[in-house]
Scaffold this active site. Structure first.
Site, mmCIF file in Angstrom:
data_model
loop_
_atom_site.group_PDB
_atom_site.id
_atom_site.type_symbol
_atom_site.label_atom_id
_atom_site.label_comp_id
_atom_site.label_asym_id
_atom_site.label_seq_id
_atom_site.Cartn_x
_atom_site.Cartn_y
_atom_site.Cartn_z
ATOM 1 N N LYS A 22 -9.272 -2.169 2.049
ATOM 2 C CA LYS A 22 -9.160 -0.973 2.887
ATOM 3 C C LYS A 22 -9.947 0.203 2.316
ATOM 4 O O LYS A 22 -10.559 0.973 3.060
ATOM 5 C CB LYS A 22 -7.693 -0.572 3.039
ATOM 6 C CG LYS A 22 -6.755 -1.697 3.479
ATOM 7 C CD LYS A 22 -7.108 -2.264 4.831
ATOM 8 C CE LYS A 22 -6.003 -3.213 5.313
ATOM 9 N NZ LYS A 22 -6.340 -3.895 6.556
ATOM 10 N N ASP A 78 -9.515 -9.235 10.045
ATOM 11 C CA ASP A 78 -8.988 -7.927 9.653
ATOM 12 C C ASP A 78 -9.994 -6.791 9.729
ATOM 13 O O ASP A 78 -9.657 -5.704 10.175
ATOM 14 C CB ASP A 78 -8.422 -8.008 8.232
ATOM 15 C CG ASP A 78 -7.599 -6.792 7.859
ATOM 16 O OD1 ASP A 78 -6.802 -6.342 8.697
ATOM 17 O OD2 ASP A 78 -7.747 -6.291 6.736
ATOM 18 N N CYS A 125 1.148 -6.911 15.542
ATOM 19 C CA CYS A 125 0.730 -7.074 16.936
ATOM 20 C C CYS A 125 -0.074 -8.351 17.166
ATOM 21 O O CYS A 125 -0.732 -8.504 18.194
ATOM 22 C CB CYS A 125 -0.073 -5.862 17.393
ATOM 23 S SG CYS A 125 0.907 -4.357 17.555
ATOM 24 N N ARG A 160 0.846 -1.192 0.000
ATOM 25 C CA ARG A 160 0.000 0.000 0.000
ATOM 26 C C ARG A 160 0.883 1.246 0.000
ATOM 27 O O ARG A 160 1.921 1.273 0.644
ATOM 28 C CB ARG A 160 -0.883 0.033 1.246
ATOM 29 C CG ARG A 160 -2.139 -0.809 1.164
ATOM 30 C CD ARG A 160 -3.040 -0.570 2.364
ATOM 31 N NE ARG A 160 -2.452 -1.040 3.604
ATOM 32 C CZ ARG A 160 -1.994 -0.258 4.567
ATOM 33 N NH1 ARG A 160 -2.026 1.060 4.431
ATOM 34 N NH2 ARG A 160 -1.481 -0.766 5.661
ATOM 35 N N ARG A 168 2.367 -11.853 0.469
ATOM 36 C CA ARG A 168 1.025 -12.200 0.940
ATOM 37 C C ARG A 168 0.543 -13.560 0.456
ATOM 38 O O ARG A 168 0.971 -14.077 -0.555
ATOM 39 C CB ARG A 168 0.024 -11.147 0.435
ATOM 40 C CG ARG A 168 0.305 -9.728 0.906
ATOM 41 C CD ARG A 168 -0.204 -9.484 2.300
ATOM 42 N NE ARG A 168 0.146 -8.164 2.808
ATOM 43 C CZ ARG A 168 -0.533 -7.548 3.752
ATOM 44 N NH1 ARG A 168 -1.602 -8.124 4.281
ATOM 45 N NH2 ARG A 168 -0.140 -6.363 4.196
ATOM 46 N N SER A 173 -0.455 -3.179 12.891
ATOM 47 C CA SER A 173 0.291 -4.260 12.249
ATOM 48 C C SER A 173 1.375 -4.785 13.179
ATOM 49 O O SER A 173 1.876 -4.065 14.049
ATOM 50 C CB SER A 173 0.915 -3.758 10.942
ATOM 51 O OG SER A 173 1.818 -2.700 11.205
ATOM 52 N N TYR A 211 -1.398 -4.019 -6.885
ATOM 53 C CA TYR A 211 -1.169 -4.903 -5.742
ATOM 54 C C TYR A 211 -1.936 -4.499 -4.485
ATOM 55 O O TYR A 211 -2.058 -3.311 -4.153
ATOM 56 C CB TYR A 211 0.321 -4.922 -5.428
ATOM 57 C CG TYR A 211 0.725 -5.985 -4.418
ATOM 58 C CD1 TYR A 211 0.137 -7.239 -4.426
ATOM 59 C CD2 TYR A 211 1.691 -5.730 -3.456
ATOM 60 C CE1 TYR A 211 0.512 -8.208 -3.510
ATOM 61 C CE2 TYR A 211 2.075 -6.697 -2.542
ATOM 62 C CZ TYR A 211 1.471 -7.942 -2.568
ATOM 63 O OH TYR A 211 1.838 -8.902 -1.663
ATOM 64 N N HIS A 216 -11.164 -1.567 11.787
ATOM 65 C CA HIS A 216 -10.016 -2.421 11.473
ATOM 66 C C HIS A 216 -9.848 -3.407 12.624
ATOM 67 O O HIS A 216 -8.948 -3.279 13.446
ATOM 68 C CB HIS A 216 -8.786 -1.529 11.305
ATOM 69 C CG HIS A 216 -7.575 -2.220 10.787
ATOM 70 N ND1 HIS A 216 -6.302 -1.827 11.107
ATOM 71 C CD2 HIS A 216 -7.438 -3.281 9.953
ATOM 72 C CE1 HIS A 216 -5.427 -2.614 10.510
ATOM 73 N NE2 HIS A 216 -6.093 -3.498 9.802
#
Length: 647
Positions: free
Chosen positions: A267, A334, A311, A109, A429, A309, A258, A287
């Site tokens: 998102k 997510d 975590c 991103r 990913r 992220s 991507y 989120h």
């Protein structure tokens, strides 16, 4: 093969004709483009969808139009097309698994190139303190957006096929779901959107003439290209822009193929546009993961959790609990959409249909359920490839035979750790169907959503923050979410790891002014007859003086969920502190814990640390949210500071 003539009258009106009977020479002399519909029937789309498709076809000028039906045969066709184009290769060790390698300039991103465009800047971002650069979103004026569009989109799909993807975020027909129409010139995007969302003809039947979110995406490389794309991955990173126009319920993405830049249901729709729709309509788009936990007595509760992220969000969503008799089931890892029902119960759905997980670090040790989910029907991107037709990334060293050779994501054969570069890109990913996860909750597609008992915030905090604490009330809980901070891997401009502010784990994803977002959350506390969930904060990552983690984490986190669920039931197992309620001594179930822990140290609240925390939070609010900060949040901060002074 049916042909459509996309025409523009001298008055600027667009219309469509069936041109099967026209000769090629007539088309050239008439000065219009011939658009071939290679799959589907444009005339059968409802008027609003057809108008949108025709308008963007006129703008982008593709050669072909493909209306997606979401079928297996269509997916097979697209995979074979990408295989022939050299865009993907099969991972023959598994069933229907594929590997794509992108242009190294298009791997993640791009937050700096992601914008919200509204007439008033203050609708999108808070007004910061004088001289302070805002970090809570990027705004672009409609005039500047128009200039950016004119430089990019006209003719951007020449020589390519425009795919029309009707998709539902959430179970098709659910009152909590929303529908989008994505237009793209990337078959990779179509294949991934089919995994990540519910795609197909049924979506169009449910849509009728209702509103939908308009999603336009292009790789930004009309054919013929001047140079061969790197890894057969067309993109245009020099011109990349991801734009959201809330007034039109519209997303336009140019130049990147991507992830969240191109899979616009993720998102862009689910969080940025989703949060705006949620504010308009009185719900929440967050989120967050969603999981169900069942205790040995068979009592089940659902909790949602927001972590930045790195975590452990996906690991928690797919956890194998170590507490005997407990069961955890995954609803989503997510994104979470939540709405209060008529009885005042907060209900949540996972608007997605798949997982788009970070590969490095995922293993049978850290997340066995994720590993079991990706053994078939999965698209891998920028991971390494093994000589026996498998995948590899950092974290799988103990799970790959020693005699297997590895080719890195950059194409380096016989890769070894000695080369000094990772085998897989750090943001590589896997994209797989959620239904393949062995612990998906039976109600994960319930159109009414699952009932939420607790909301959990968390971050990676090596010092000062206890393993778990509970908010005093809803307003205090909203403050805890607003004040979230977490250790992040340093960005290029920083040295070493830094503690970053990431309110609600939404910093890159707010669709509108964060101050207004806080008011929206606070508003639920003022409504009558709502069963407000309790709010908690967790920290699995506190370290001791030797820089060792003080809590074993992973499946042992079920012990914290157990305490949270018992608190939801009203058990008297908490003691009040300056920052919130923490477990009473002996109330956290530590029987047969894999690693002995020092609970006194885990729950220690150093006064100096918390005084500094108050200063950092106050500075952040003052600089970044400034006059848009709700008074209630300022009061909560002052109250925290007063309580800490008395520690």
């Amino acid at each position: 093969m049916p042909k459509l003539l996309i025409c523009v009258s001298r008055y600027g009106n667009l219309f469509v004709k069936n041109v099967q009977c026209l000769h090629h020479s007539q088309l050239i002399s008439s000065g219009v483009r011939n658009l071939s519909v290679v799959h589907g029937d444009l005339s059968r789309l409802n008027e609003r969808v057809r108008n949108y498709v025709e308008d963007k076809a006129k703008l982008c000028q593709p050669d072909n139009l493909h209306i997606c039906d979401g079928s297996e045969s269509e997916n097979d066709y697209l995979l074979n097309l990408m295989l022939k184009q050299g865009m993907i290769t099969p991972l023959k060790k598994y069933e229907n698994c594929w590997l794509a390698r992108t242009d190294p300039a298009d791997v993640a991103r791009v937050e700096s190139l992601t914008f919200m465009s509204t007439p008033n800047k203050s609708d999108t971002v808070p007004t910061t303190k004088d001289g302070i650069k805002g970090t809570l979103g990027n705004w672009l004026s409609p005039d500047d957006m128009e200039i950016a569009f004119r430089e990019r989109f006209p003719g951007c799909m020449k020589g390519r096929t425009m795919y029309v993807i009707p998709f539902s975020m959430g179970p098709i027909g659910s009152p909590l779901s929303k529908i989008g129409i994505q237009l793209t010139d990337s078959p990779y995007v179509v294949a991934c959107m089919r995994i990540m969302t519910r795609v197909g003809s049924t979506v169009l039947k449910v849509l009728g003439n209702e509103e939908f979110v308009k999603c336009l995406h292009t790789v930004g490389q009309p054919l013929p290209t001047k140079t061969q794309p790197i890894n057969n991955w067309p993109c245009n990173p020099q011109k990349t822009i991801i734009a959201h126009i809330p007034e039109n319920n519209e997303i336009c993405s140019f130049g990147s193929g991507y992830g969240g830049n191109s899979l616009l249901g993720k998102k862009c729709f689910a969080l940025r546009i989703g949060s705006i729709l949620a504010k308009r309509e009185g719900w929440l788009a967050e989120h967050m993961l969603i999981l169900g936990i069942t205790n040995p007595k068979g009592v089940k509760k659902y909790v949602v959790a927001a972590f930045p992220s790195a975590c452990g969000k996906t690991n928690l969503a797919m956890m194998n609990p170590t507490l005997p008799g407990y069961k955890v089931e995954c609803v989503g890892d997510d994104i979470c959409w939540m709405r209060f029902d008529e009885s005042g119960q907060l209900r949540a759905i996972n608007p997605e249909y798949g997982f788009f997980g970070v590969a490095p670090g995922t293993s049978m040790k850290t997340n066995p359920n994720a590993m079991l989910s990706i053994q078939k029907n999965t698209m891998f991107t920028n991971v390494a490839e093994t000589s026996d037709g498998g995948f590899f990334w950092e974290g799988l060293e103990d799970e790959v035979p020693k005699d297997v050779k590895i080719t890195s994501w950059l194409g380096m054969e016989n890769w070894t750790p000695d080369v000094g570069k990772p085998s897989a890109h750090p943001n590589s990913r896997f994209c797989c169907p959620a239904k393949q996860c062995p612990i998906m909750d039976p109600a994960w597609e319930d159109p009414e959503g699952v009932p939420v008992s607790a909301i959990i915030f968390g971050g990676r905090r090596p010092k000062g923050v206890p393993l778990v604490y509970e908010a005093f009330n809803w307003r205090h809980g909203v403050f805890i979410g607003a004040a979230m901070r977490s250790e992040a891997t340093a960005a290029a401009e920083h040295k070493g790891k830094v503690i970053m502010h990431d309110p609600f784990a939404m910093r890159p994803f707010f669709g509108y002014n964060f101050g207004h977002y806080l008011k929206h959350w606070l508003s639920f506390g003022n409504k009558q007859n709502l069963n407000l969930p309790r709010i908690f904060h967790v920290n699995w990552f506190r370290k001791d003086e030797n820089n060792k983690f003080m809590w074993p984490g992973f499946g042992e986190n079920s012990r914290v969920l157990d305490w949270i669920c018992r608190r939801v039931d009203g058990e008297d197992i908490a003691q009040k502190t300056a920052i919130g309620y923490i477990p009473k001594e002996g109330s956290l179930n530590l029987s047969d814990l894999s690693t002995p822990v020092n609970t006194d140290a885990l729950f220690q609240l150093p006064k100096d640390f918390w005084m500094q925390e108050c200063k950092e939070i106050e500075k952040y609010f003052s600089e970044q949210v400034h006059k848009d900060l709700p008074e209630e949040i300022s009061i909560e901060l002052k109250s925290l500071e007063e309580r800490v002074k008395q520690m």
